[in-house]
Design a protein around this motif. Structure first.
Motif, PDB file in Angstrom:
ATOM      1  N   ARG A   1      -9.725  19.713   8.609  1.00 19.17           N
ATOM      2  CA  ARG A   1      -8.673  20.669   8.250  1.00 19.17           C
ATOM      3  C   ARG A   1      -7.638  19.997   7.350  1.00 19.17           C
ATOM      4  O   ARG A   1      -7.178  20.576   6.368  1.00 19.17           O
ATOM      5  N   LYS A   2      -7.288  18.778   7.699  1.00 21.37           N
ATOM      6  CA  LYS A   2      -6.314  18.026   6.896  1.00 21.37           C
ATOM      7  C   LYS A   2      -6.872  17.741   5.502  1.00 21.37           C
ATOM      8  O   LYS A   2      -6.158  17.857   4.509  1.00 21.37           O
ATOM      9  N   GLU A   3      -8.142  17.408   5.424  1.00 21.46           N
ATOM     10  CA  GLU A   3      -8.750  17.120   4.124  1.00 21.46           C
ATOM     11  C   GLU A   3      -8.772  18.364   3.237  1.00 21.46           C
ATOM     12  O   GLU A   3      -8.456  18.300   2.054  1.00 21.46           O
ATOM     13  N   VAL A   4      -9.119  19.514   3.814  1.00 19.96           N
ATOM     14  CA  VAL A   4      -9.097  20.771   3.058  1.00 19.96           C
ATOM     15  C   VAL A   4      -7.673  21.067   2.606  1.00 19.96           C
ATOM     16  O   VAL A   4      -7.426  21.443   1.455  1.00 19.96           O
ATOM     17  N   LEU A   5      -6.711  20.865   3.493  1.00 16.63           N
ATOM     18  CA  LEU A   5      -5.304  21.063   3.154  1.00 16.63           C
ATOM     19  C   LEU A   5      -4.882  20.151   2.005  1.00 16.63           C
ATOM     20  O   LEU A   5      -4.212  20.591   1.066  1.00 16.63           O
ATOM     21  N   GLU A   6      -5.279  18.893   2.063  1.00 13.49           N
ATOM     22  CA  GLU A   6      -4.938  17.940   0.997  1.00 13.49           C
ATOM     23  C   GLU A   6      -5.538  18.360  -0.338  1.00 13.49           C
ATOM     24  O   GLU A   6      -4.879  18.247  -1.381  1.00 13.49           O
ATOM     25  N   LEU A   7      -6.769  18.872  -0.308  1.00 10.40           N
ATOM     26  CA  LEU A   7      -7.400  19.336  -1.544  1.00 10.40           C
ATOM     27  C   LEU A   7      -6.640  20.517  -2.141  1.00 10.40           C
ATOM     28  O   LEU A   7      -6.403  20.571  -3.344  1.00 10.40           O
ATOM     29  N   ILE A   8      -6.253  21.461  -1.296  1.00 12.79           N
ATOM     30  CA  ILE A   8      -5.494  22.621  -1.770  1.00 12.79           C
ATOM     31  C   ILE A   8      -4.141  22.169  -2.312  1.00 12.79           C
ATOM     32  O   ILE A   8      -3.713  22.590  -3.385  1.00 12.79           O
ATOM     33  N   ALA A   9      -3.479  21.283  -1.585  1.00 13.29           N
ATOM     34  CA  ALA A   9      -2.148  20.814  -1.978  1.00 13.29           C
ATOM     35  C   ALA A   9      -2.174  20.024  -3.281  1.00 13.29           C
ATOM     36  O   ALA A   9      -1.205  20.044  -4.040  1.00 13.29           O
ATOM     37  N   SER A  10      -3.278  19.346  -3.546  1.00  9.31           N
ATOM     38  CA  SER A  10      -3.345  18.513  -4.748  1.00  9.31           C
ATOM     39  C   SER A  10      -3.625  19.319  -6.016  1.00  9.31           C
ATOM     40  O   SER A  10      -3.460  18.825  -7.124  1.00  9.31           O
ATOM     41  N   GLU A  11      -4.037  20.573  -5.846  1.00 11.54           N
ATOM     42  CA  GLU A  11      -4.300  21.438  -7.001  1.00 11.54           C
ATOM     43  C   GLU A  11      -2.984  21.983  -7.556  1.00 11.54           C
ATOM     44  O   GLU A  11      -2.057  22.262  -6.814  1.00 11.54           O
ATOM     45  N   HIS A  12      -2.945  22.170  -8.842  1.00  9.52           N
ATOM     46  CA  HIS A  12      -1.745  22.735  -9.471  1.00  9.52           C
ATOM     47  C   HIS A  12      -1.886  24.230  -9.704  1.00  9.52           C
ATOM     48  O   HIS A  12      -1.022  24.854 -10.299  1.00  9.52           O
ATOM     49  N   LYS A  13      -2.997  24.790  -9.230  1.00 13.51           N
ATOM     50  CA  LYS A  13      -3.210  26.236  -9.308  1.00 13.51           C
ATOM     51  C   LYS A  13      -4.104  26.637  -8.152  1.00 13.51           C
ATOM     52  O   LYS A  13      -4.657  25.773  -7.471  1.00 13.51           O
ATOM     53  N   PRO A  14      -4.243  27.922  -7.883  1.00 17.56           N
ATOM     54  CA  PRO A  14      -5.081  28.372  -6.770  1.00 17.56           C
ATOM     55  C   PRO A  14      -6.510  27.847  -6.895  1.00 17.56           C
ATOM     56  O   PRO A  14      -7.031  27.689  -7.999  1.00 17.56           O
ATOM     57  N   ILE A  15      -7.121  27.581  -5.737  1.00 22.99           N
ATOM     58  CA  ILE A  15      -8.481  27.050  -5.719  1.00 22.99           C
ATOM     59  C   ILE A  15      -9.361  27.940  -4.845  1.00 22.99           C
ATOM     60  O   ILE A  15      -8.928  28.430  -3.803  1.00 22.99           O
ATOM     61  N   LYS A  16     -10.583  28.147  -5.293  1.00 18.14           N
ATOM     62  CA  LYS A  16     -11.541  28.992  -4.572  1.00 18.14           C
ATOM     63  C   LYS A  16     -12.277  28.180  -3.508  1.00 18.14           C
ATOM     64  O   LYS A  16     -12.392  26.959  -3.619  1.00 18.14           O
ATOM     65  N   ALA A  17     -12.787  28.864  -2.498  1.00 19.29           N
ATOM     66  CA  ALA A  17     -13.469  28.200  -1.384  1.00 19.29           C
ATOM     67  C   ALA A  17     -14.667  27.379  -1.858  1.00 19.29           C
ATOM     68  O   ALA A  17     -14.881  26.260  -1.382  1.00 19.29           O
ATOM     69  N   TYR A  18     -15.437  27.903  -2.782  1.00 18.80           N
ATOM     70  CA  TYR A  18     -16.618  27.163  -3.230  1.00 18.80           C
ATOM     71  C   TYR A  18     -16.242  25.949  -4.079  1.00 18.80           C
ATOM     72  O   TYR A  18     -16.980  24.964  -4.112  1.00 18.80           O
ATOM     73  N   ASP A  19     -15.092  25.983  -4.724  1.00 19.51           N
ATOM     74  CA  ASP A  19     -14.601  24.787  -5.426  1.00 19.51           C
ATOM     75  C   ASP A  19     -14.182  23.732  -4.406  1.00 19.51           C
ATOM     76  O   ASP A  19     -14.408  22.537  -4.605  1.00 19.51           O
ATOM     77  N   LEU A  20     -13.578  24.178  -3.304  1.00 14.94           N
ATOM     78  CA  LEU A  20     -13.244  23.255  -2.212  1.00 14.94           C
ATOM     79  C   LEU A  20     -14.512  22.639  -1.637  1.00 14.94           C
ATOM     80  O   LEU A  20     -14.569  21.427  -1.379  1.00 14.94           O
ATOM     81  N   LEU A  21     -15.520  23.468  -1.451  1.00 15.89           N
ATOM     82  CA  LEU A  21     -16.787  22.992  -0.912  1.00 15.89           C
ATOM     83  C   LEU A  21     -17.396  21.929  -1.836  1.00 15.89           C
ATOM     84  O   LEU A  21     -17.867  20.885  -1.376  1.00 15.89           O
ATOM     85  N   ALA A  22     -17.356  22.167  -3.131  1.00 16.10           N
ATOM     86  CA  ALA A  22     -17.902  21.199  -4.091  1.00 16.10           C
ATOM     87  C   ALA A  22     -17.150  19.873  -4.010  1.00 16.10           C
ATOM     88  O   ALA A  22     -17.759  18.794  -4.041  1.00 16.10           O
ATOM     89  N   LEU A  23     -15.832  19.933  -3.884  1.00 17.23           N
ATOM     90  CA  LEU A  23     -15.034  18.713  -3.758  1.00 17.23           C
ATOM     91  C   LEU A  23     -15.346  17.974  -2.460  1.00 17.23           C
ATOM     92  O   LEU A  23     -15.435  16.744  -2.439  1.00 17.23           O
ATOM     93  N   LEU A  24     -15.532  18.726  -1.373  1.00 19.77           N
ATOM     94  CA  LEU A  24     -15.880  18.107  -0.098  1.00 19.77           C
ATOM     95  C   LEU A  24     -17.260  17.461  -0.159  1.00 19.77           C
ATOM     96  O   LEU A  24     -17.475  16.389   0.409  1.00 19.77           O
TER      97      LEU A  24
END
Length: 160
Positions: free
Chosen positions: A40-63
């Protein structure tokens, strides 16, 4: 940040401090007795590090770059936890997620979404939420969720 109409709409600038945001969520989770798991923290960090909205599948690709076996349900469970606890917002019209600027308090805010660069600005003005609540009440309607998204072109894109 001075802008035309500042006396009408009270917004305040948000500084993009991903680490500070994650620390605020950790503190809020601890205070509320919530379990902010490493994923959960890692997903939060990924969202927080983006400068614009991020989609779930982009999060999945980063993970998957770090954890090759990350699966969609894992990401969606983390997103559900973060949404339910008010740590992130979902922008329904573009199906993307942004960090919440006030993770320690429950609130509903409108967003200004740029259709050119996909940036999203959280408008922190309680009067907007209060007005919607008052109108709903006048109609005998009890809102359970509120998402107001205004699409247009941001100041930066208008200049280019």
């Amino acid at each position: 940040m001075a802008h035309e109409g500042a006396d009408i709409l009270h917004t305040h600038p948000h500084h993009h401090d991903a680490k500070g945001f994650v620390h605020a969520v950790e503190a809020a989770s601890l205070a509320r007795g919530l379990r902010l798991t490493p994923l959960r923290k890692e997903v939060l960090e990924l969202i927080a590090s983006e400068h614009k909205p991020i989609k779930a599948y982009d999060l999945l690709a980063l993970l998957r770059e770090k954890h090759g076996n990350a699966a969609p349900p894992t990401v969606y469970r983390a997103l559900d936890f973060l949404l339910e606890n008010g740590f992130i917002h979902k922008l329904e019209s573009i199906n993307a997620f942004v960090s919440c600027h006030h993770p320690d308090e429950a609130h509903q805010v409108p967003f200004l979404i740029c259709d050119v660069c996909s940036s999203a600005q959280e408008v922190c003005d309680e009067r907007v939420a209060s007005l919607i609540e008052a109108q709903a009440s006048a109609f005998g309607f009890r809102p359970q969720a509120q998402t107001l998204e205004v699409h247009g072109v941001c100041k930066r894109c208008l200049k280019t």
